[in-house]
Motif scaffolding. Structure first.
Motif, mmCIF file in Angstrom:
data_model
loop_
_atom_site.group_PDB
_atom_site.id
_atom_site.type_symbol
_atom_site.label_atom_id
_atom_site.label_comp_id
_atom_site.label_asym_id
_atom_site.label_seq_id
_atom_site.Cartn_x
_atom_site.Cartn_y
_atom_site.Cartn_z
ATOM 1 N N THR A 1 0.844 -1.204 -0.117
ATOM 2 C CA THR A 1 0.141 0.185 -0.253
ATOM 3 C C THR A 1 0.873 1.347 0.108
ATOM 4 O O THR A 1 0.556 2.264 -0.858
ATOM 5 N N ALA A 2 1.647 1.260 0.911
ATOM 6 C CA ALA A 2 2.805 2.537 1.033
ATOM 7 C C ALA A 2 3.535 2.823 -0.456
ATOM 8 O O ALA A 2 3.591 3.861 -0.714
ATOM 9 N N PRO B 1 6.889 6.341 2.143
ATOM 10 C CA PRO B 1 7.882 5.281 3.013
ATOM 11 C C PRO B 1 7.020 4.792 3.853
ATOM 12 O O PRO B 1 5.999 5.383 4.466
ATOM 13 N N SER B 2 7.165 3.451 4.110
ATOM 14 C CA SER B 2 6.323 2.586 4.908
ATOM 15 C C SER B 2 6.187 3.334 6.405
ATOM 16 O O SER B 2 5.067 3.083 6.867
ATOM 17 N N ASP B 3 7.174 3.570 6.873
ATOM 18 C CA ASP B 3 7.185 4.126 8.299
ATOM 19 C C ASP B 3 6.365 5.224 8.576
ATOM 20 O O ASP B 3 5.720 5.538 9.357
ATOM 21 N N THR B 4 6.413 6.171 7.447
ATOM 22 C CA THR B 4 5.436 7.200 7.541
ATOM 23 C C THR B 4 4.265 6.825 7.454
ATOM 24 O O THR B 4 3.248 7.479 8.458
ATOM 25 N N TRP C 1 -6.936 11.416 2.207
ATOM 26 C CA TRP C 1 -6.806 12.382 3.113
ATOM 27 C C TRP C 1 -5.508 12.121 4.177
ATOM 28 O O TRP C 1 -4.858 12.797 4.267
ATOM 29 N N VAL C 2 -5.362 10.657 4.201
ATOM 30 C CA VAL C 2 -4.168 9.935 4.988
ATOM 31 C C VAL C 2 -2.678 10.395 3.970
ATOM 32 O O VAL C 2 -1.841 10.835 4.696
ATOM 33 N N CYS C 3 -2.998 10.526 2.658
ATOM 34 C CA CYS C 3 -1.976 10.705 1.981
ATOM 35 C C CYS C 3 -1.693 12.425 2.146
ATOM 36 O O CYS C 3 -0.348 12.704 2.147
ATOM 37 N N ASP C 4 -2.525 13.291 2.083
ATOM 38 C CA ASP C 4 -2.246 14.514 2.452
ATOM 39 C C ASP C 4 -1.524 14.696 3.885
ATOM 40 O O ASP C 4 -0.540 15.414 3.938
ATOM 41 N N GLN C 5 -1.794 13.997 4.779
ATOM 42 C CA GLN C 5 -1.328 14.062 6.200
ATOM 43 C C GLN C 5 0.158 13.710 5.867
ATOM 44 O O GLN C 5 0.981 14.012 6.797
ATOM 45 N N ALA C 6 0.379 12.577 4.830
ATOM 46 C CA ALA C 6 1.739 11.947 4.858
ATOM 47 C C ALA C 6 2.852 12.860 4.090
ATOM 48 O O ALA C 6 3.918 12.697 3.830
ATOM 49 N N GLY C 7 1.839 13.862 3.255
ATOM 50 C CA GLY C 7 2.613 14.568 2.379
ATOM 51 C C GLY C 7 2.973 14.277 0.889
ATOM 52 O O GLY C 7 3.938 14.567 0.321
#
Length: 233
Positions: free
Chosen positions: A28-29, A35-38, A64-70
């Motif tokens: 998924t990452a 990055p998986s850890d992000t 939305w999660v992607c936005d949080q992860a940049g």
């Protein structure tokens, strides 16, 4: 211990064995270019926002999660990642060997059964394929109700669907999300499942100070509702 007319269960860590994110989540990452850890860090800190269902459907929530992860993947990549995450969460889900026999035993005794789960979009999608599905009279998912435990709305929704009072229901959970206190505040009797494998369970907002009854195995639920039972064959 009073007599009950229904038993309501938590899902992850209660009807399932302990849960940890497995290797399938890396796919998924990768699809999201993250990055998986992000991705894991964002998933951990936004769990209740996602489990509330208030961010939209699975695709909108993951964006939305992607936005949080940049990160800013294409629409196609997000769609693929939604399917990948569904497979990953499903791969992490292993029913307890006792789950089906215990649910079947409760229904044979004339008791109602139900599920109350804090969850994201994946569980409602794959639950119908699990062996426990036909043994559950009611299913309450936070992502559908718009509330998370210990909000009394989840417990009371299950009672309404069963046409029972909270006092008629026993709630069984591993103690995540302050669920046991929540069940008791809603008027139920609650017991904590403390099976040995839960020492490694991924849990959010754990109920550390629980002073109520504790079970070491799911089979003990049958003993609570029917004292003549010693074990599930």
């Amino acid at each position: 211990m009073p007599r009950f007319q229904a038993v309501l269960f938590d899902f992850f860590g209660t009807l399932t064995r302990s849960v940890q994110r497995g290797s399938a989540h890396r796919s998924t990452a990768e699809l999201l270019g993250c990055p998986s850890d992000t991705l894991v860090e964002v998933l951990d800190r936004t769990y209740y926002q996602r489990a509330s269902g208030l961010l939209g459907n699975a695709e909108a929530t993951l964006r939305w999660v992607c936005d949080q992860a940049g990160v800013h993947p294409s629409d196609g990549a997000v769609r693929e990642a939604v399917a990948s995450r569904h497979r990953a969460v499903r791969a992490d889900t292993r029913l307890r060997a006792e789950a089906v026999p215990v649910l079947a035993g409760l229904r044979q005794r004339g008791l109602g059964t139900g599920l109350i789960s804090d969850c994201t979009h994946e569980l409602p999608a794959f639950l119908p394929q699990l062996a426990i599905a036909p043994l559950l009279d009611v299913r309450v998912f936070s992502v559908h109700l718009g509330r998370c435990k210990p909000d009394p709305a989840l417990y009371l929704a299950a009672c309404r669907r069963l046409d029972l009072a909270p006092a008629d229901c026993l709630y069984v959970g591993d103690g995540g999300s302050q669920e046991l206190t929540g069940a008791e505040r809603a008027g139920m009797t609650a017991v904590r499942l403390a099976a040995p494998d839960l020492a490694e369970h991924m849990v959010f907002n754990a109920e550390r100070g629980w002073a109520g009854r504790v079970l070491s195995s799911l089979t003990e639920v049958l003993e609570l509702v029917d004292p003549t039972v010693c074990a599930v064959p």
